[in-house]
Design an enzyme around this catalytic site. Structure first.
Site, PDB file in Angstrom:
ATOM      1  N   CYS A   2       0.857  -1.437  -0.185  1.00 38.10           N
ATOM      2  CA  CYS A   2       0.306   0.053   0.002  1.00 38.10           C
ATOM      3  C   CYS A   2       1.072   0.768  -0.060  1.00 38.10           C
ATOM      4  O   CYS A   2       1.820   1.077   0.347  1.00 38.10           O
ATOM      5  CB  CYS A   2      -0.588  -0.608   1.203  1.00 38.10           C
ATOM      6  SG  CYS A   2      -1.876  -1.467   1.879  1.00 38.10           S
ATOM      7  N   ARG A  26       1.953   1.944  -6.238  1.00 32.42           N
ATOM      8  CA  ARG A  26       2.310   0.602  -4.674  1.00 32.42           C
ATOM      9  C   ARG A  26       0.429  -0.337  -4.826  1.00 32.42           C
ATOM     10  O   ARG A  26       0.914  -0.992  -3.203  1.00 32.42           O
ATOM     11  CB  ARG A  26       2.608   1.576  -3.308  1.00 32.42           C
ATOM     12  CG  ARG A  26       3.902   1.702  -3.674  1.00 32.42           C
ATOM     13  CD  ARG A  26       4.201   2.655  -2.126  1.00 32.42           C
ATOM     14  NE  ARG A  26       4.538   1.442  -1.046  1.00 32.42           N
ATOM     15  CZ  ARG A  26       6.002   1.073  -1.052  1.00 32.42           C
ATOM     16  NH1 ARG A  26       7.322   1.877  -2.367  1.00 32.42           N
ATOM     17  NH2 ARG A  26       6.752   0.562  -0.245  1.00 32.42           N
ATOM     18  N   TRP A  73      -3.658  -1.695  -1.463  1.00 31.72           N
ATOM     19  CA  TRP A  73      -3.882  -3.535  -2.303  1.00 31.72           C
ATOM     20  C   TRP A  73      -3.944  -4.322  -0.916  1.00 31.72           C
ATOM     21  O   TRP A  73      -3.582  -4.269  -0.068  1.00 31.72           O
ATOM     22  CB  TRP A  73      -1.927  -4.065  -1.958  1.00 31.72           C
ATOM     23  CG  TRP A  73      -1.672  -4.702  -3.142  1.00 31.72           C
ATOM     24  CD1 TRP A  73      -2.026  -4.660  -4.478  1.00 31.72           C
ATOM     25  CD2 TRP A  73      -1.671  -6.474  -2.874  1.00 31.72           C
ATOM     26  NE1 TRP A  73      -1.754  -6.227  -4.913  1.00 31.72           N
ATOM     27  CE2 TRP A  73      -1.457  -7.170  -3.561  1.00 31.72           C
ATOM     28  CE3 TRP A  73      -2.040  -6.432  -2.034  1.00 31.72           C
ATOM     29  CZ2 TRP A  73      -1.561  -8.347  -3.862  1.00 31.72           C
ATOM     30  CZ3 TRP A  73      -1.395  -8.093  -1.721  1.00 31.72           C
ATOM     31  CH2 TRP A  73      -1.482  -8.960  -2.706  1.00 31.72           C
ATOM     32  N   ASN A  99       0.458   0.532   5.951  1.00 39.24           N
ATOM     33  CA  ASN A  99       0.662  -0.070   5.127  1.00 39.24           C
ATOM     34  C   ASN A  99       1.709  -2.042   5.797  1.00 39.24           C
ATOM     35  O   ASN A  99       2.280  -0.768   6.922  1.00 39.24           O
ATOM     36  CB  ASN A  99       1.554  -0.031   4.478  1.00 39.24           C
ATOM     37  CG  ASN A  99       2.552  -0.711   3.136  1.00 39.24           C
ATOM     38  OD1 ASN A  99       2.109  -1.719   2.742  1.00 39.24           O
ATOM     39  ND2 ASN A  99       4.090  -0.590   2.958  1.00 39.24           N
ATOM     40  N   GLY A 100       1.200  -3.055   5.556  1.00 39.95           N
ATOM     41  CA  GLY A 100       1.544  -4.170   6.598  1.00 39.95           C
ATOM     42  C   GLY A 100       0.084  -4.795   6.865  1.00 39.95           C
ATOM     43  O   GLY A 100      -0.739  -5.211   6.020  1.00 39.95           O
ATOM     44  N   GLU A 479      10.761 -15.006 -18.028  1.00 43.23           N
ATOM     45  CA  GLU A 479      11.013 -14.094 -17.731  1.00 43.23           C
ATOM     46  C   GLU A 479       9.694 -12.815 -18.590  1.00 43.23           C
ATOM     47  O   GLU A 479       8.683 -12.222 -18.531  1.00 43.23           O
ATOM     48  CB  GLU A 479      12.028 -12.840 -17.790  1.00 43.23           C
ATOM     49  CG  GLU A 479      11.943 -11.583 -17.528  1.00 43.23           C
ATOM     50  CD  GLU A 479      10.996 -10.977 -16.322  1.00 43.23           C
ATOM     51  OE1 GLU A 479      10.597 -11.858 -15.343  1.00 43.23           O
ATOM     52  OE2 GLU A 479      10.927  -9.707 -17.187  1.00 43.23           O
ATOM     53  N   LYS A 483       6.441 -11.401 -17.684  1.00 46.95           N
ATOM     54  CA  LYS A 483       5.740 -10.112 -18.747  1.00 46.95           C
ATOM     55  C   LYS A 483       4.835 -10.126 -19.482  1.00 46.95           C
ATOM     56  O   LYS A 483       3.882  -8.925 -18.957  1.00 46.95           O
ATOM     57  CB  LYS A 483       6.987  -9.486 -19.327  1.00 46.95           C
ATOM     58  CG  LYS A 483       7.488  -8.046 -19.013  1.00 46.95           C
ATOM     59  CD  LYS A 483       8.363  -7.652 -18.673  1.00 46.95           C
ATOM     60  CE  LYS A 483       7.189  -8.852 -16.584  1.00 46.95           C
ATOM     61  NZ  LYS A 483       8.526  -8.240 -15.519  1.00 46.95           N
ATOM     62  N   GLU A 486       1.685 -10.668 -17.006  1.00 51.73           N
ATOM     63  CA  GLU A 486       1.156  -9.598 -16.289  1.00 51.73           C
ATOM     64  C   GLU A 486       0.540  -8.293 -16.278  1.00 51.73           C
ATOM     65  O   GLU A 486      -0.710  -8.145 -16.353  1.00 51.73           O
ATOM     66  CB  GLU A 486       2.749  -9.417 -15.206  1.00 51.73           C
ATOM     67  CG  GLU A 486       3.196  -9.049 -15.954  1.00 51.73           C
ATOM     68  CD  GLU A 486       4.116  -7.811 -14.565  1.00 51.73           C
ATOM     69  OE1 GLU A 486       4.133  -7.793 -13.295  1.00 51.73           O
ATOM     70  OE2 GLU A 486       5.727  -9.025 -14.539  1.00 51.73           O
ATOM     71  N   HIS A 502       6.483 -33.671 -23.499  1.00 53.26           N
ATOM     72  CA  HIS A 502       6.882 -34.136 -22.485  1.00 53.26           C
ATOM     73  C   HIS A 502       5.820 -34.398 -21.334  1.00 53.26           C
ATOM     74  O   HIS A 502       5.488 -34.102 -20.675  1.00 53.26           O
ATOM     75  CB  HIS A 502       8.105 -33.819 -21.412  1.00 53.26           C
ATOM     76  CG  HIS A 502       9.092 -35.124 -21.800  1.00 53.26           C
ATOM     77  ND1 HIS A 502       9.256 -35.845 -22.028  1.00 53.26           N
ATOM     78  CD2 HIS A 502      10.179 -33.799 -22.235  1.00 53.26           C
ATOM     79  CE1 HIS A 502      10.923 -36.004 -22.301  1.00 53.26           C
ATOM     80  NE2 HIS A 502      11.288 -34.839 -22.323  1.00 53.26           N
ATOM     81  N   LYS A 597       3.070  -2.842  -7.149  1.00 59.39           N
ATOM     82  CA  LYS A 597       5.083  -2.815  -7.540  1.00 59.39           C
ATOM     83  C   LYS A 597       5.980  -3.773  -6.211  1.00 59.39           C
ATOM     84  O   LYS A 597       6.900  -4.345  -6.216  1.00 59.39           O
ATOM     85  CB  LYS A 597       5.232  -1.544  -7.066  1.00 59.39           C
ATOM     86  CG  LYS A 597       6.878  -1.084  -7.659  1.00 59.39           C
ATOM     87  CD  LYS A 597       7.307  -1.179  -9.369  1.00 59.39           C
ATOM     88  CE  LYS A 597       8.409  -1.431  -9.761  1.00 59.39           C
ATOM     89  NZ  LYS A 597       8.472  -1.687 -11.108  1.00 59.39           N
TER      90      LYS A 597
HETATM   91  C1  F6R Z   1       7.345  -8.676 -11.695  1.00 60.83           C
HETATM   92  C2  F6R Z   1       8.224  -7.672 -10.966  1.00 60.83           C
HETATM   93  C3  F6R Z   1       8.239  -9.131  -9.688  1.00 60.83           C
HETATM   94  C4  F6R Z   1       9.597  -8.920  -8.640  1.00 60.83           C
HETATM   95  C5  F6R Z   1       8.656  -9.431  -7.752  1.00 60.83           C
HETATM   96  C6  F6R Z   1      10.175  -9.059  -6.967  1.00 60.83           C
HETATM   97  O1  F6R Z   1       7.245  -7.432 -13.149  1.00 60.83           O
HETATM   98  O2  F6R Z   1       8.017  -6.596 -11.208  1.00 60.83           O
HETATM   99  O3  F6R Z   1       7.706 -10.344 -10.130  1.00 60.83           O
HETATM  100  O4  F6R Z   1      10.409  -8.866  -9.143  1.00 60.83           O
HETATM  101  O5  F6R Z   1       8.017  -8.861  -7.255  1.00 60.83           O
HETATM  102  O6  F6R Z   1      10.226  -7.982  -6.251  1.00 60.83           O
HETATM  103  P1  F6R Z   1      11.673  -6.854  -6.016  1.00 60.83           P
HETATM  104  O7  F6R Z   1      13.042  -6.881  -7.151  1.00 60.83           O
HETATM  105  O8  F6R Z   1      11.259  -5.492  -5.610  1.00 60.83           O
HETATM  106  O9  F6R Z   1      11.536  -7.801  -4.749  1.00 60.83           O
END
Ligand code: F6R
Length: 602
Positions: A2, A26, A73, A99-100, A479, A483, A486, A502, A597
């Site tokens: 949050c 966030r 969030w 937040n938490g 990856e 991407k 998401e 398989h 984020k």
């Molecule tokens: C996807 C993404 C997340 C972060 C993950 C870890 O695009 O950004 O999968 O990589 O939440 O976050 P960090 O790197 O901040 O520990």
């Protein structure tokens, strides 16, 4: 997860709304704002959805010179107005943003608040009702009641509390959730992220876990939970405020993809002295002394760690294990005798990674956090830090932090390998390779229209897709798939190319998009065979192939770079493909649904 912001000592409404907009990355399922004009009026407004919904609900007379605000969030309870923050005590005396996650909220509720009628499903409401109860029943001033509650709380929090009977104060507390205290001239401001309030001040106090503070417009009193005074120095933050603005871009994600060549050049500049790699000797020594390196991370950072394993093993000869922090934290494997831990984390706040770091610290083992955020929790708590120097990453989907993570691991690998006297590390012309990566990335971002066409042709209506690759291409396949799913909501899986047959090949049907990555000299031909297998079952194959393995008809020819660094370029068209798939569907590319984020809850 949050975002929180609070201000005391200046017209608060616009400062808070701006701060919230900057923090929206966030969390963004609901938002709320509390304002107090110190003339006997207080206002609380909350809305489901984006900040613009909250803004639309605010009436012109809702103003104040003290305020707290929150973008949520959801963890406890659905995203509804009732569950949005600020939460408040039933007598409308106390207002709280959080937040938490409060782990023992149910115990506290049952033990102390069985007679209270709750209006939300949140853990946060338990805290604000409890502050109110202690203030009333024990006749305590707000700060004392707040500290009494904090001494009972288990969990993570950044709290901002206002008491309507002394509304010129904001009481704050921090444990395991980020919070910065900005110092202004005649005002003070609190935010989960300094970037969000850089237009107000550049001077910040970095609060530590266990800190509580009483903040008025011209005074800050910081204490620990026992009431002892704590001294935390203020420092000027050196952040370019333009780095967190979109400029002419429609979305941050594209801006951040485009910034990758500059990030490579910056790393080549800052981590080299001439052609010699330059890393803190203490870090190099600690890693070189280890008999095994453990890389811990989540999501995209985990995928960068998979690439880092290859680089570190090749150039240092030290075995490397890569773990998902969320699994590792609760299922510690049998460790080697001299382990060295690397935490890869863009934000430096990821709760899953922090769980592992706490245990690593309990065992007094050496650790390095590789992060984009100086002073972040994982940076502070690890033995060492290396910075990604990628500039603020605002889009929820990580792009430039991923490539910076790959590059910084390569830098570390070279430095440690040289320390160990390995010829392979001395021969690794990494500075030149980072230059090639920058040029190659530039070429790829300059050709973005082509990727837009591919997205339009193959991804406009599909419900699922695949990425396949072998060796480091498998790591990039994971990856690329993350991407794409998401930001575009297309269900996408990354597969080791040979594994499809398989079982999963059963899902390939006419028109299924399969993105095939070909950089691995050992398996380039075999991957071509895997492409034929899916093509013959009707798949639409998109090929990204290194120049030396490219064939007529391949969709993207990847610029030449050493194989173990090829993810630096291979990922760029994958990022662009995700970006355009999302944008072409009219989605909010920077803020995909359900995501945040910085994932500060486990
Ligand atoms: C996807 C993404 C997340 C972060 C993950 C870890 O695009 O950004 O999968 O990589 O939440 O976050 P960090 O790197 O901040 O520990």
């Amino acid at each position: 997860m949050c975002g929180i912001v609070g201000v005391v000592g200046k017209p608060a409404r616009d400062v808070l709304l701006n701060g919230l907009k900057n923090l929206e990355y966030r969390g963004y399922d609901s938002a709320g704002i509390y304002l107090n004009d110190l003339q006997g009026h207080q206002y609380l407004t909350k809305a489901v959805g984006r900040i613009k919904n909250l803004e639309a609900k605010l009436t012109p007379d809702e103003q104040g010179v003290v305020g707290i605000a929150h973008t949520r969030w959801a963890t406890h309870g659905k995203p509804t107005v009732a569950n949005a923050h600020p939460q408040y005590s039933s007598d409308n005396r106390f207002y709280l943003v959080h937040n938490g996650v409060i782990e023992n909220y149910a115990t506290l509720k049952n033990k102390y608040l069985s007679d209270v009628e709750f209006h939300s499903d949140t853990d946060t409401e338990v805290i604000v009702q409890l502050v109110d109860k202690f203030a009333r029943e024990d006749n305590l001033p707000a700060f004392a009641a707040f500290k009494k509650v904090l001494n009972l709380v288990e969990g993570s929090y950044a709290f901002l509390l206002v008491d309507n009977t002394e509304p010129d104060h904001i009481f704050i507390a921090k444990n395991k959730s980020p919070m910065m205290l900005g110092v202004g001239d005649g005002f003070n401001i609190i935010a989960s992220d300094a970037i969000s309030v850089l237009d107000q001040t550049r001077t910040f106090i970095d609060l530590h876990d266990g800190d509580v503070a009483d903040v008025t417009k011209d005074k800050i009193v910081i204490e620990d939970l026992q009431g002892n005074a704590v001294d935390r120095p203020a420092k000027e933050l050196d952040i370019d405020p333009n780095a967190s603005s979109k400029g002419t871009y429609e979305f941050f994600m594209l801006k951040e993809i485009d910034e990758q060549p500059a990030v490579m050049r910056r790393l080549a500049q800052d981590y080299f002295d001439g052609n010699n790699v330059k890393v803190d000797p203490a870090i190099v020594q600690a890693a070189a002394d280890s008999d095994r390196i453990y890389i811990l991370a989540a999501g995209t950072s985990y995928h960068a760690g998979l690439v880092g394993k290859n680089l570190l093993e090749k150039y240092t000869g030290i075995p490397v294990e890569v773990g998902l922090a969320s699994e590792f934290g609760y299922h510690f494997p049998r460790l080697s005798k001299k382990p060295f831990f690397i935490f890869l984390t863009q934000s430096g706040e990821t709760a899953d990674s922090r769980v592992v770091l706490t245990q690593v610290n309990d065992r007094q083992l050496p650790s390095l956090t590789i992060t984009n955020v100086e002073g972040s929790t994982l940076s502070r708590e690890a033995t060492y830090t290396m910075l990604l120097k990628a500039g603020p990453e605002i889009a929820v989907a990580s792009t430039k932090a991923y490539t910076a993570q790959v590059a910084v691991q390569a830098i570390l690998a070279k430095a440690v390998g040289e320390k160990l006297g390995l010829q392979v590390a001395r021969d690794f012309d990494l500075k030149h390779q980072l230059g090639l990566a920058a040029e190659g990335m530039q070429q790829l971002v300059d050709g973005k229209e082509k990727i837009d066409e591919l997205a339009k042709k193959y991804l406009a209506t599909t419900r699922n897709a695949f990425y396949i690759g072998r060796g480091v291409d498998y790591a990039v396949a994971l990856e690329g798939a993350l991407k794409l799913k998401e930001v575009s909501y297309i269900q996408t899986e990354g597969f080791a190319a040979a594994e499809l047959k398989h079982g999963t090949i059963a899902l390939i049907e006419k028109g299924t998009p399969v993105v095939a990555l070909i950089n691995d000299p050992a398996t380039a031909d075999l991957t071509r065979g895997n492409i034929r297998e899916v093509q013959s079952r009707g798949a639409n194959v998109i090929v990204f192939a290194a120049k030396e393995f490219a064939q007529p008809g391949d969709d993207v020819v990847l610029p030449q770079i050493e194989y173990y660094l090829s993810p630096l370029v291979t990922v760029v068209p994958a990022q662009l493909l995700a970006y355009y798939a999302s944008k072409n569907k009219g989605l909010d590319v920077d803020k995909p649904r359900n995501l945040a984020k910085s994932v500060t809850v486990e």
